[in-house]
Design a protein around this motif. Structure first.
Motif, PDB file in Angstrom:
ATOM      1  N   ALA A 145       0.838  -1.201   0.000  1.00 46.82           N
ATOM      2  CA  ALA A 145       0.000   0.000   0.000  1.00 46.82           C
ATOM      3  C   ALA A 145       0.871   1.249   0.000  1.00 46.82           C
ATOM      4  O   ALA A 145       0.655   2.177  -0.786  1.00 46.82           O
ATOM      5  N   ALA A 146       1.869   1.247   0.847  1.00 41.86           N
ATOM      6  CA  ALA A 146       2.731   2.422   0.963  1.00 41.86           C
ATOM      7  C   ALA A 146       3.489   2.651  -0.344  1.00 41.86           C
ATOM      8  O   ALA A 146       3.574   3.780  -0.837  1.00 41.86           O
ATOM      9  N   ALA A 147       4.037   1.550  -0.912  1.00 40.63           N
ATOM     10  CA  ALA A 147       4.836   1.696  -2.134  1.00 40.63           C
ATOM     11  C   ALA A 147       3.974   2.123  -3.314  1.00 40.63           C
ATOM     12  O   ALA A 147       4.452   2.813  -4.212  1.00 40.63           O
ATOM     13  N   SER A 148       2.709   1.708  -3.304  1.00 41.53           N
ATOM     14  CA  SER A 148       1.847   2.032  -4.435  1.00 41.53           C
ATOM     15  C   SER A 148       1.022   3.281  -4.185  1.00 41.53           C
ATOM     16  O   SER A 148       0.198   3.654  -5.015  1.00 41.53           O
ATOM     17  N   GLY A 149       1.197   3.873  -3.030  1.00 40.44           N
ATOM     18  CA  GLY A 149       0.453   5.085  -2.717  1.00 40.44           C
ATOM     19  C   GLY A 149      -1.035   4.836  -2.525  1.00 40.44           C
ATOM     20  O   GLY A 149      -1.860   5.704  -2.800  1.00 40.44           O
ATOM     21  N   LEU A 150      -1.379   3.634  -2.054  1.00 40.64           N
ATOM     22  CA  LEU A 150      -2.793   3.310  -1.843  1.00 40.64           C
ATOM     23  C   LEU A 150      -3.154   3.446  -0.375  1.00 40.64           C
ATOM     24  O   LEU A 150      -2.363   3.052   0.502  1.00 40.64           O
ATOM     25  N   ARG A 151      -4.341   3.972  -0.086  1.00 41.31           N
ATOM     26  CA  ARG A 151      -4.793   4.130   1.298  1.00 41.31           C
ATOM     27  C   ARG A 151      -6.141   3.440   1.436  1.00 41.31           C
ATOM     28  O   ARG A 151      -6.810   3.179   0.446  1.00 41.31           O
ATOM     29  N   PRO A 152      -6.561   3.161   2.669  1.00 40.92           N
ATOM     30  CA  PRO A 152      -7.919   2.629   2.842  1.00 40.92           C
ATOM     31  C   PRO A 152      -8.911   3.549   2.132  1.00 40.92           C
ATOM     32  O   PRO A 152      -8.813   4.775   2.242  1.00 40.92           O
ATOM     33  N   GLY A 153      -9.832   2.923   1.400  1.00 43.73           N
ATOM     34  CA  GLY A 153     -10.785   3.709   0.636  1.00 43.73           C
ATOM     35  C   GLY A 153     -10.441   3.721  -0.845  1.00 43.73           C
ATOM     36  O   GLY A 153     -11.307   3.878  -1.696  1.00 43.73           O
ATOM     37  N   ASP A 154      -9.150   3.536  -1.165  1.00 47.12           N
ATOM     38  CA  ASP A 154      -8.740   3.490  -2.574  1.00 47.12           C
ATOM     39  C   ASP A 154      -9.141   2.148  -3.180  1.00 47.12           C
ATOM     40  O   ASP A 154      -9.320   1.166  -2.464  1.00 47.12           O
ATOM     41  N   THR A 170      -9.772  -1.747   2.520  1.00 44.45           N
ATOM     42  CA  THR A 170     -10.304  -1.265   3.805  1.00 44.45           C
ATOM     43  C   THR A 170      -9.186  -1.076   4.827  1.00 44.45           C
ATOM     44  O   THR A 170      -9.341  -0.346   5.787  1.00 44.45           O
ATOM     45  N   GLY A 171      -8.098  -1.782   4.629  1.00 41.09           N
ATOM     46  CA  GLY A 171      -7.043  -1.670   5.639  1.00 41.09           C
ATOM     47  C   GLY A 171      -5.718  -2.191   5.111  1.00 41.09           C
ATOM     48  O   GLY A 171      -5.653  -2.893   4.101  1.00 41.09           O
ATOM     49  N   ALA A 172      -4.661  -1.785   5.808  1.00 38.68           N
ATOM     50  CA  ALA A 172      -3.314  -2.271   5.491  1.00 38.68           C
ATOM     51  C   ALA A 172      -2.864  -3.153   6.647  1.00 38.68           C
ATOM     52  O   ALA A 172      -3.043  -2.797   7.813  1.00 38.68           O
ATOM     53  N   VAL A 173      -2.285  -4.314   6.312  1.00 38.38           N
ATOM     54  CA  VAL A 173      -1.887  -5.269   7.354  1.00 38.38           C
ATOM     55  C   VAL A 173      -0.476  -5.789   7.055  1.00 38.38           C
ATOM     56  O   VAL A 173       0.065  -5.574   5.980  1.00 38.38           O
ATOM     57  N   ARG A 174       0.072  -6.466   8.040  1.00 36.61           N
ATOM     58  CA  ARG A 174       1.304  -7.228   7.769  1.00 36.61           C
ATOM     59  C   ARG A 174       1.127  -8.610   8.376  1.00 36.61           C
ATOM     60  O   ARG A 174       0.234  -8.824   9.205  1.00 36.61           O
TER      61      ARG A 174
END
Lengths: 789, 241
Positions: A145-154, A170-174
Motif C-alpha cells: 500500500a505504501a509503495a503504491s500510494g494506496l490508502r484505505p478507501g482506494d 479497507t485496511g493495510a496489514v502485515r
C-alpha cells in the motif's frame, strides 16, 4: 576524589606513551568486538523478534496445500493427535491493474475466515479488516500500500481466474507469513510489484471457484507434538484431493530466507571474531613481552620496594586491560553503528512490525568480556614472567640472546648474504615462533581480502549464468493452473512478443533409496532458446528424449550419479509414480533443478502436454503495449519481468558489494597495520642500540632501515601465499556455508583477487613500516647508546 | 649511636654462602661462609673489588635473593628461613634500597617515585617531607629525565627512607656520579643515619668513602677479610675522590 596510586599513574603514562601501538591493537580487537556484537546481537534480535511476532500472530507450524479439498476434512485434521488448531483457506493468484502503474503487479489472494483468522493472523496497521459479507472489500500488505500510494478507501483492479474484479482497500496489514515477501519468480522483495490480498472467505471462495472447499491449510501444534506424524496424517487426508505434501516451517519461503540470514550471521559470528581476537592476543603478547623485557629493572625495583608478585602481575595485566577497554569501546561504537546499518537493511528487506535491533545488554557484555579475555590471555605469559622474575635477577641486565651458527648460516653463506642481510635472517631465526605468528597475522589480512573480494566475482558469475545463459527470456507468464499447450500460441500473439516457449512445472517428490526431495520438476519441449539448462561446465545441454537432468546440488542430496534410476512421485497424484534414469548432472546457482522433456513427461503421466508458464522474448520497443496487454490476459497468475528481476538483484548486490568491500578493506588494513606496525616497533626497540651502532660505524639511514624493516618485509612476503591459501579456505567454507536449497554461490578465485589482496596488504605494511622508519631517521645516536638496556 | 641500641645486632650471619651455577664446572662461590654481626644504627661501608661478594651479601640481607647455605637474621628473625612471600613483606616493612643507577621509574615524577613506596608502606613519611630531607623540595614534579644524576639519586634516597625503614641498603650509590654530586648524596645518607638512626649499609669501590663510616667491612673472593671500626668519622662534605 579517588587518589591514583603512583603505580596506576605509571600504568596510564606507559599506555599513553605506547598509544600508537595500543591503538593499533585496540582497533584489531575492536573489529572482533564489533563483528561479534553485530552478528551475535543480530542473530539474537532476529530470532527473538521473529519468535515474538510468530507467537503474537499465531504463525502456523505445519503448512499444506491441495488442489481442492472439501471443508469437511478440516474437522478430520483437527482430530489428528498433537494438533491444536486447523484453518483452511482459499488461496490464488491475481494479476493487479494498479492506477498509475504501467506494468501488471502480482497478488497473492488469501481468504479471511468470517470469525477472523486464528492462525497466521494478519496484524492490522491501518484502517480495518474487510467486512466478512462484503464482496469487493480487501485488506492488503502495508508495504505494498505504501509503495503504491494506496490508502484505505482506494480501489484497484485484480484479474482473478480470468475475471476482472474492482476491489476496495479497507485496511493495510502485515503478516508473519510474508516477512520476506518474495514475489513469484523474484529474487528479492518487490513492495510495489507484489501484494498479499486478504479477501473475506465467501468472496474469495467464489472468485477462486472454491466454494465449500479449501486449497491451503495451516495447522498449529500442541507442545511436544511430533510434526512428522502430523505431516504424515495430513498427507494421508489430503492425498485424494491433490495434496502436494505438508511441510514444516523450514520449507515456508519467508521463514527459510530468515533462517538462511540467521545461519549466515551465525557463521560470521563464529568464524571472523576469533581471527581478530587471536591476532589481538598475539599482538598484546609480543608488545607486553617487550615491555616486560625493557622494564626488568623497574620490576626488580618494585619487588625491592616490597610490591607483591600479584601486584606486579596485575599491573601488567591492567595494561592489557586498558587496551581491551579501548578496543571494546571502539568495537561497541562500531558494532552499534554496524548493527544500526543492518537494522536499516532488514527494515528494507524484511517486514517486521518493529525494528530488529540488538536491544539486550548481553551481546555488549559478551563481546566486551571476550575482548577482555583475549587481551588478558595475550598478556598472561608476560605478566606471569614479570611476577616470576627474581628481584635480584631483575636488576641485572638480561644476558644477550644466544645466537648459534646453524645450517641456515651455511646456506646463507652460499647465497653471499651481506652482513645486514645476515642480521635480518638471524633475527627471524632467533624468535621463530614470533616470526611465524607475525607472518600468520599478516596472512589473515590478505585472507580476509581474498575471501571478501571473491564474493563480488562469484555474484557476477551467478548473474551471468542465471540471466544471460540460463533464463534468457525477457518475461515469463505464469498461468493459474495447468493449461493445454495451445496457450503458447495465444501468448505468441501478445503485442511485442518475438518468441514464446512453454514450460510445465509439476510438484513431485524425487526418491532415491531412502533419500527424497520435494521440488518442482520442470518440463519443456526440446530446442528451447529462452530457457536453457547448463552442464557443470556452463555449456548448454539439450534435454534428452528420455531420462532426467538434475542439478548437481540435488544429485548430491539424493546421492545420484548419471545412470541411476530416480523415482518420481507427482505430489498431487498419488500412486502415479514412475522411474527415470539420470541422464546428466547440471550446474545451477539458484534453487534446485530437475528437468525432463515435455513429451516424455506427458507420456509418463498419460496426459496431453500441458503448460504452467510461458517464456517470452520481447521487442523492447513494444514493451508498453505488452505491459498493458498482460493486465487483460485470462488465466494469468502473474508476470515475471526478468530484466527487472535482474536489475534489482544487480543493484542490490552492487550496493552491498560496495559497502562490504569498504568494510573488509578497512578491516584488512587494520589487521595488517596492527601487526606490521607493532612488529616493526618491537624490532626497533630491540635493535635500537645495534642500529645506532651501525649508524656510528658509517651505515646510511637506508642501510640501517633495511636491517630494521627487512624482517618485516620478509615476513610480509611469506604471508602472501599463506594468505591466499587461508583466504581460499575461508572462501570454500563460505561457499559451503551459503549452500542452501534457495541458492548456491560458486567458488570464483581469480589471479586478480589474489593480486588485489596482496597489493592492499603490502601497501598497508609498507605504510606501517615507514611510520617506524621515521623514528630511525630521528635517532639521537648518543642518547641511544647511553641508555641502559 | 648509643651503646644501648647495640645490644641486639640488626643483622647477623653465620656461614652465609651463595653459589652460582651450582654443580656445573662454572661454579662460582660469590659468598663463602661469611660470619657477621652488625649493631643497630651504624653506617657501615662494604669495600671490595668487583665480584668480591658485597652485592650478594646486600641482596641476601635485603631479601632480594636466597642464600645457598648458612643462616642470616634480621633483629632475631631468620631471613634465610623466609618464604618469598615473607621476604616481600620484610622488604616492604623494613628495607630501603638505593641503587647505583637510581632505578627511578622514568614515567613517574620525583614525588610519584616516592609515592610508589608510601602507597604500600604502613607508616610512611609524606612524600614531600622525604624529598625535603634530601633537599629536593623544588623538584617534586620533575621527571627523572629532567633531573641531574645527583638529583635522581637523592630522589632514590628519599624513596628509600620514606617508609621509615629499619635498614637502608645502598649499592654503589655514588658509582655513577662525579665527586661533587656524589658528596651531596653521601651527605644525605649521613643525615638520614644521624637523624633517624637508620642502620645504613653502603657498598662502594671507593675507599675514600670509608672515612665517613662507623664500621668498614672489607671483602675479597666472597669472604670478609677485615672489619674495622672508625674512631673518628669524617663528615661527608669533606670526602672527595
Amino acid at each position: 576524589m579517588v587518589k591514583l596510586h603512583a603505580l596506576d599513574r605509571k600504568l596510564l603514562r606507559d599506555v599513553w606513551r605506547l598509544r600508537a601501538q595500543a591503538l593499533a591493537i585496540a582497533l584489531v580487537l575492536g573489529c572482533g568486538v564489533a563483528i561479534f556484537l553485530t552478528a551475535f546481537g543480530m542473530v539474537g534480535a532476529l530470532e527473538a523478534t521473529r519468535a515474538e511476532y510468530y507467537a503474537e500472530q499465531r504463525f502456523a507450524d505445519i503448512f499444506a496445500s491441495a488442489r481442492r479439498a472439501p471443508n469437511a476434512l478440516l474437522g478430520e485434521m483437527a482430530e489428528i493427535d498433537g494438533v491444536r488448531a486447523v484453518e483452511g483457506r482459499a488461496t490464488g493468484w491475481a494479476v493487479l491493474d494498479l492506477p498509475g502503474r504501467a506494468a501488471a503487479a502480482s497478488g497473492r489472494i488469501l481468504s479471511l475466515p468470517p470469525e477472523g483468522a486464528r492462525i497466521n493472523v494478519p496484524l492490522l496497521v491501518e484502517g480495518r479488516l474487510p467486512d466478512p459479507d462484503a464482496d469487493r472489500e480487501v485488506a492488503v500488505t502495508a508495504r505494498f500500500a505504501a509503495a503504491s500510494g494506496l490508502r484505505p478507501g482506494d480501489s484497484f483492479a485484480a484479474i482473478v481466474e480470468g475475471h476482472r474484479l474492482e476491489l476496495v482497500i479497507t485496511g493495510a496489514v502485515r503478516t508473519p507469513e510474508f516477512i520476506y515477501a518474495l514475489p513469484p519468480g523474484g529474487l528479492m522483495p518487490d513492495d510495489e510489484g507484489f501484494a498479499v490480498i486478504w479477501m473475506p472467505e465467501r468472496a474469495a471462495a467464489s472468485a477462486l471457484g472454491l466454494s465449500g472447499a479449501f486449497n491451503d491449510v495451516a495447522l498449529t501444534l500442541r507442545r511436544g507434538a511430533d510434526p512428522a506424524a502430523v505431516i504424515e496424517a495430513v498427507d494421508r487426508i489430503l492425498s485424494p484431493w491433490g495434496g502436494s505434501g505438508a511441510h514444516e516451517r523450514d520449507l515456508q519461503t519467508s521463514h527459510a530466507f530468515i533462517d538462511a540470514e540467521i545461519s549466515q550471521l551465525r557463521s560470521m559470528a563464529v568464524v571472523l571474531p576469533p581471527v581478530f581476537f587471536g591476532i589481538a592476543a598475539f599482538l598484546v603478547n609480543i608488545v607486553l613481552g617487550r615491555i616486560v623485557a625493557l622494564e626488568r629493572a623497574e620490576i626488580g625495583l618494585l619487588k625491592a620496594l616490597g610490591y607483591r608478585n600479584r601486584e606486579i602481575a596485575v599491573h601488567y595485566l591492567a595494561m592489557a586491560g586498558l587496551i581491551a577497554v579501548a578496543g571494546t569501546l571502539i568495537g561497541w561504537g562500531a558494532g552499534t553503528w554496524l548493527a544500526r546499518g543492518m537494522a536499516g537493511l532488514y527494515a528494507r528487506f524484511y517486514d517486521f512490525p518493529w525494528l530488529v535491533r540488538p536491544e539486550g545488554w548481553d551481546s555488549y557484555a559478551w563481546s566486551g568480556l571476550i575482548g577482555l579475555a583475549a587481551a588478558s590471555l595475550g598478556a598472561l605469559r608476560s605478566a606471569l614472567a614479570a611476577a616470576r622474575l627474581a628481584p635480584a635477577v631483575a636488576m641485572a641486565p638480561p644476558a644477550p640472546p644466544r645466537f648459534r651458527r646453524s645450517i641456515v648460516d651455511r646456506a646463507a653463506e652460499r647465497l653471499n648474504l651481506s652482513q645486514p642481510g645476515m642480521m635480518v635472517l638471524r633475527g627471524l631465526l632467533r624468535w621463530p615462533l614470533r616470526a611465524a605468528m607475525t607472518s600468520l597475522g599478516l596472512a589473515f589480512g590478505v585472507a580476509i581480502l581474498v575471501a571478501s573480494s571473491f564474493m563480488t566475482d562469484a555474484l557476477d558469475r551467478v548473474i551471468d549464468i542465471a540471466f544471460f545463459r540460463t533464463f534468457r527470456q525477457h518475461a515469463t507468464l505464469a498461468l493459474a493452473g495447468e493449461t493445454p499447450l495451445g496457450v503458447t500460441l495465444d501468448a505468441a500473439h501478445l503485442p511485442g512478443v518475438l518468441r514464446a516457449e512453454p514450460q510445465y512445472d509439476l510438484p513431485v517428490t524425487l526418491r532415491h533409496g531412502h533419500l527424497s526431495k520435494r521440488l518442482a520438476l520442470n518440463a519443456r519441449p526440446p530446442g528451447g532458446e529462452l530457457m536453457r539448462v547448463l552442464d557443470t561446465s556452463d555449456r548448454p545441454v539439450e534435454l534428452p528424449p528420455e531420462g532426467m537432468l538434475i542439478s548437481r546440488q540435488l544429485a548430491d542430496q539424493l546421492s545420484l550419479v548419471v545412470g541411476d534410476m530416480v523415482l518420481v512421485e507427482p505430489s498431487e497424484r498419488s500412486g502415479e509414480g514412475f522411474e527415470v534414469p539420470v541422464a546428466a548432472v547440471t550446474g545451477q546457482y539458484l534453487g534446485l533443478g530437475a528437468y525432463m522433456d515435455l513429451d516424455a513427461l506427458s507420456a509418463r503421466l498419460r496426459q496431453a502436454p500441458r503448460v504452467t508458464s510461458v517464456s517470452l522474448a520481447l521487442d523492447p520497443a513494444a514493451l508498453p503495449e505488452f505491459r498493458a496487454a498482460t493486465k487483460q490476459v485470462p488465466r494469468l497468475a502473474f508476470v515475471i519481468m526478468l530484466h527487472e528481476v535482474r536489475d534489482s538483484f544487480r543493484d542490490t548486490i552492487s550496493e552491498n558489494v560496495g559497502r562490504n568491500t569498504l568494510l573488509f578493506v578497512t578491516i584488512a588494513v587494520l589487521i595488517t597495520v596492527g601487526v606490521a606496525y607493532n612488529g616493526a616497533r618491537i624490532q626497533l626497540s630491540e635493535r635500537a642500540r645495534e642500529l645506532a651502532s651501525l649508524r656510528i660505524l658509517g651505515f646510511t639511514r637506508s642501510e640501517v632501515s633495511f636491517v630494521l624493516l627487512g624482517e618485516t618485509a620478509v615476513l610480509a612476503l611469506l604471508a602472501q601465499p599463506l594468505g591466499w591459501a587461508i583466504g581460499s579456505g575461508i572462501a570454500v567454507l563460505m561457499v559451503n556455508g551459503f549452500d542452501s536449497d534457495l541458492y548456491r554461490v560458486p567458488l570464483v578465485l581469480t589471479p586478480a583477487n589474489f593480486a588485489t589482496a596482496s597489493l592492499v596488504t603490502l601497501g598497508a605494511t609498507a605504510a606501517a613500516a615507514l611510520l617506524v622508519r621515521r623514528r630511525v631517521d630521528r635517532f639521537d645516536l648518543v642518547s641511544v647508546l647511553k641508555t641502559r638496556e | 649511636m648509643t651503646e644501648a641500641a647495640a645490644t641486639q645486632p640488626v643483622f647477623r650471619a653465620e656461614g652465609l654462602t651463595k653459589v652460582y651455577g651450582e654443580g656445573s664446572t662454572a661454579e662460582v662461590r660469590a659468598l663463602d661462609a661469611v660470619d657477621l654481626s652488625l649493631p643497630e644504627g651504624e653506617l657501615v661501608v662494604l669495600l671490595g673489588p668487583s665480584g668480591s661478594g658485597k652485592s650478594t651479601l646486600l641482596n641476601i640481607l635485603g631479601g632480594l635473593d636466597h642464600a645457598s647455605g648458612g643462616r642470616a637474621w634480621f633483629r632475631g628473625t631468620e631471613l634465610t628461613a623466609m618464604t618469598d612471600r615473607q621476604l616481600t613483606r620484610y622488604r616492604r616493612d623494613h628495607v630501603g634500597f638505593v641503587f647505583q643507577f637510581y632505578n627511578l621509574v622514568p614515567s613517574l615524577t620525583a614525588r610519584e617515585n616516592v609515592e610508589l613506596v608510601t602507597d604500600v608502606a604502613t607508616h610512611p613519611l609524606p612524600a614531600e617531607e622525604a624529598l625535603a630531607l634530601v633537599g629536593l623540595s623544588a623538584r617534586t614534579d620533575h621527571f627523572p629525565a629532567q633531573m641531574s644524576g645527583g638529583e635522581q639519586q637523592r630522589v632514590a634516597i628519599a624513596r628509600a627512607i620514606a617508609k621509615r625503614p629499619g635498614v637502608l641498603l645502598c649499592d654503589e650509590p655514588t658509582g655513577a656520579l662525579d665527586s661533587r654530586t656524589g658528596t651531596t648524596v653521601l651527605a644525605a645518607l649521613d643525615e638520614v643515619n644521624a637523624r633517624f638512626g637508620t642502620t645504613t649499609l653502603v657498598i662502594t669501590h671507593n675507599a675514600g668513602i670509608r672515612r665517613m663510616a662507623h664500621r668498614v667491612i672489607r671483602f675479597q673472593d666472597g669472604r670478609v677479610v677485615e672489619v674495622s671500626v672508625n674512631d673518628t668519622r669524617v663528615p661527608a662534605a669533606e670526602i672527595s675522590w
